[in-house]
Write an enzyme that holds these catalytic residues in place. Structure first.
Site, PDB file in Angstrom:
ATOM      1  N   GLU A 189      -3.888  -1.947  14.252  1.00 14.29           N
ATOM      2  CA  GLU A 189      -4.178  -1.013  13.160  1.00 14.29           C
ATOM      3  C   GLU A 189      -4.709   0.304  13.734  1.00 14.29           C
ATOM      4  O   GLU A 189      -4.315   1.393  13.322  1.00 14.29           O
ATOM      5  CB  GLU A 189      -5.218  -1.613  12.201  1.00 14.29           C
ATOM      6  CG  GLU A 189      -5.607  -0.646  11.079  1.00 14.29           C
ATOM      7  CD  GLU A 189      -6.506  -1.249  10.015  1.00 14.29           C
ATOM      8  OE1 GLU A 189      -6.933  -2.416  10.167  1.00 14.29           O
ATOM      9  OE2 GLU A 189      -6.778  -0.559   9.016  1.00 14.29           O
TER      10      GLU A 189
ATOM     11  N   ASP B   1     -11.199   5.622   4.788  1.00 15.27           N
ATOM     12  CA  ASP B   1     -12.162   5.005   3.886  1.00 15.27           C
ATOM     13  C   ASP B   1     -13.623   5.373   4.147  1.00 15.27           C
ATOM     14  O   ASP B   1     -14.344   5.738   3.237  1.00 15.27           O
ATOM     15  CB  ASP B   1     -12.041   3.478   3.966  1.00 15.27           C
ATOM     16  CG  ASP B   1     -10.650   2.968   3.604  1.00 15.27           C
ATOM     17  OD1 ASP B   1      -9.732   3.784   3.410  1.00 15.27           O
ATOM     18  OD2 ASP B   1     -10.489   1.741   3.504  1.00 15.27           O
TER      19      ASP B   1
ATOM     20  N   TRP C  66       0.859  -1.195   0.000  1.00 14.13           N
ATOM     21  CA  TRP C  66       0.000   0.000   0.000  1.00 14.13           C
ATOM     22  C   TRP C  66       0.885   1.231   0.000  1.00 14.13           C
ATOM     23  O   TRP C  66       1.909   1.274   0.700  1.00 14.13           O
ATOM     24  CB  TRP C  66      -0.910   0.020   1.231  1.00 14.13           C
ATOM     25  CG  TRP C  66      -2.317  -0.412   0.957  1.00 14.13           C
ATOM     26  CD1 TRP C  66      -3.395   0.400   0.750  1.00 14.13           C
ATOM     27  CD2 TRP C  66      -2.821  -1.755   0.857  1.00 14.13           C
ATOM     28  NE1 TRP C  66      -4.519  -0.357   0.529  1.00 14.13           N
ATOM     29  CE2 TRP C  66      -4.206  -1.670   0.586  1.00 14.13           C
ATOM     30  CE3 TRP C  66      -2.239  -3.017   0.947  1.00 14.13           C
ATOM     31  CZ2 TRP C  66      -5.007  -2.799   0.419  1.00 14.13           C
ATOM     32  CZ3 TRP C  66      -3.039  -4.134   0.790  1.00 14.13           C
ATOM     33  CH2 TRP C  66      -4.411  -4.024   0.519  1.00 14.13           C
TER      34      TRP C  66
HETATM   35  C1  DGY Z   1      -9.361  -1.772   2.165  1.00 15.70           C
HETATM   36  O1  DGY Z   1      -9.435  -2.700   1.366  1.00 15.70           O
HETATM   37  O2  DGY Z   1      -9.994  -1.733   3.233  1.00 15.70           O
HETATM   38  C2  DGY Z   1      -8.433  -0.687   1.934  1.00 15.70           C
HETATM   39  O3  DGY Z   1      -8.496   0.308   2.894  1.00 15.70           O
HETATM   40  C3  DGY Z   1      -8.498  -0.104   0.555  1.00 15.70           C
HETATM   41  O4  DGY Z   1      -7.341   0.630   0.393  1.00 15.70           O
END
Ligand code: DGY
Length: 423
Positions: free
Chosen positions: A396, A166, A33
């Site tokens: 995370e 996100d 990433w």
């Molecule tokens: C995911 O797949 O959750 C990622 O954050 C996309 O980058």
């Protein structure tokens, strides 16, 4: 600080190393990433300088000819992730996604270079700096040309995944025009690794996929996507991060004696400094994302709002307003900085970007506050981040209320921030 955590952090980076790039987490995120790698390189730099530079070099090997740098590089396929390379269908080797991510890499490169200089290794690393510099320039020009068509000095995002945040509520209203009627059936993988209550909802996923299908239908022609996407938002996070990154790239241009590029970058910095006020929500007294299609502010105070300090913006009134939010939120939660204002009705302490704390965002906020002279607030950002890791390990994300884990464990960028910030 406990040294066993240093060892554990290094072990996580080594275990997640796939010979030249680092997966954020082996199960949930089994590829490279973009912005994860930029933070991971900071972590490696403390104990393996060569490997730190390799992380960025590997990432830039996946750069497209027009300067675009994808958010995922699928160096090898893995059925444990969805949507994989066949869904993106970007037609590239190596396979990549078709969207980008917050441009942290130039800031990391400057930091790696400073560290190499301090160690007396300038001669060794200068050729690598020289090789990476034009690649960074190309990416930043791509942002200028493709993601700021109106020359406002802000960054247009065309997918919530580009922002890295996100499922932030900032994308809820701008996401409404996305047509999800033809998304079809699909099987998510994230919820087979993690509790669904920590992840984005089905509606959010439908929108993510509809936007992937939209880009794919346009052959990942980024100019065409930027001209027609149903989702076009000026992201406060990416805008602040790019302003910061342009300042750092400018410092590197000056170091390398690249006068033409330095002039170009000075212009970009000046444009952003003049234009970024468009993201100041005078009613909310806060830096906010803004819908480019309607002009509407998100109205949300998020962790990204506090990146104005990292961007190097200095304005007494706006700084004071942001520090007032900082104090208010700091009184409401034990651990700063929640991804969403805890006074929002939609605040959820474990659901992805609707509450939890991310160490990387804290690192940027803390760095910015420190640079702007807000030392007490900077100290709290660092202390809270380290306390979260000491309490719950290298997660995370964390609940800002009780430090409980959210998302994947043994997370590379959290380990990297520990290494970069704890000593
Ligand atoms: C995911 O797949 O959750 C990622 O954050 C996309 O980058």
């Amino acid at each position: 600080m406990p040294t066993d955590l240093d060892g554990r952090a290094r072990a996580i980076l080594r275990a997640n190393d796939r010979a030249g790039y680092t997966v954020p987490n082996g199960q949930v995120y089994p590829f490279q990433w973009n912005w994860d790698s930029a933070f991971v390189a900071l972590g490696f730099d403390g104990f393996d300088r060569d490997r730190a530079w390799t992380e960025l070099e590997t990432l830039f090997r996946a750069q497209w000819e027009d300067g675009f740098l994808p958010h995922i590089v699928f160096w090898q396929d893995d059925p444990g992730y969805f949507p994989g390379p066949s869904v993106w269908a970007a037609g590239r080797t190596p396979a990549t996604s078709g969207i980008t991510q917050p441009p942290v890499a130039a800031t990391t490169l400057r930091s790696l270079w400073n560290s190499a200089q301090s160690a007396g290794e300038s001669d060794l690393y200068r050729p690598r700096l020289e090789a990476l510099f034009p690649r960074l320039m190309a990416w930043h020009r791509w942002f200028r040309d493709v993601r700021d068509p109106d020359r406002r000095g802000v960054v247009m995002t065309v997918h919530p995944w580009e922002t890295g945040r996100d499922n932030s509520p900032e994308w809820d209203v701008p996401g409404e025009p996305i047509d999800i009627s033809n998304v079809g059936d699909y099987v998510r993988r994230d919820t087979s690794h993690l509790d669904a209550k920590e992840r984005p909802t089905k509606l959010e996923y439908d929108r993510y996929l509809a936007l992937v299908q939209f880009g794919r239908a346009l052959g990942w022609d980024h100019r065409a996507i930027a001209a027609a996407s149903p989702f076009r938002v000026a992201d406060v996070g990416m805008s602040m991060i790019l302003l910061r990154a342009n300042r750092d790239l400018l410092a590197l241009a000056e170091e390398l004696g690249r006068t033409a590029e330095a002039a170009e970058l000075r212009e970009l910095v000046a444009r952003a400094e003049a234009g970024i006020d468009w993201l100041w929500d005078g009613e909310k007294h806060c830096w906010c994302s803004r819908d480019l299609l309607t002009g509407r502010f998100s109205g949300f105070v998020t962790s990204a709002s506090f990146l104005s300090f990292y961007a190097g913006l200095h304005g007494p009134d706006k700084d004071a307003a942001m520090l007032t939010h900082f104090e208010r939120i700091g009184d409401r939660v034990r651990y700063l900085m929640p991804s969403l204002d805890p006074d929002e009705p939609g605040f959820q302490m474990v659901r992805y970007w609707r509450g939890p704390v991310w160490a990387v965002v804290n690192y940027m906020i803390g760095t910015g506050l420190d640079e702007c002279g807000y030392s007490a607030q900077a100290r709290r950002m660092r202390a809270d981040t380290l306390a979260l890791i000491e309490h719950s390990g290298f997660q995370e994300a964390y609940s800002p209320v009780d430090a409980s884990a959210s998302g994947g464990g043994d997370f590379s960028w959290t380990a990297a921030i520990w290494l970069a910030w704890s000593s």
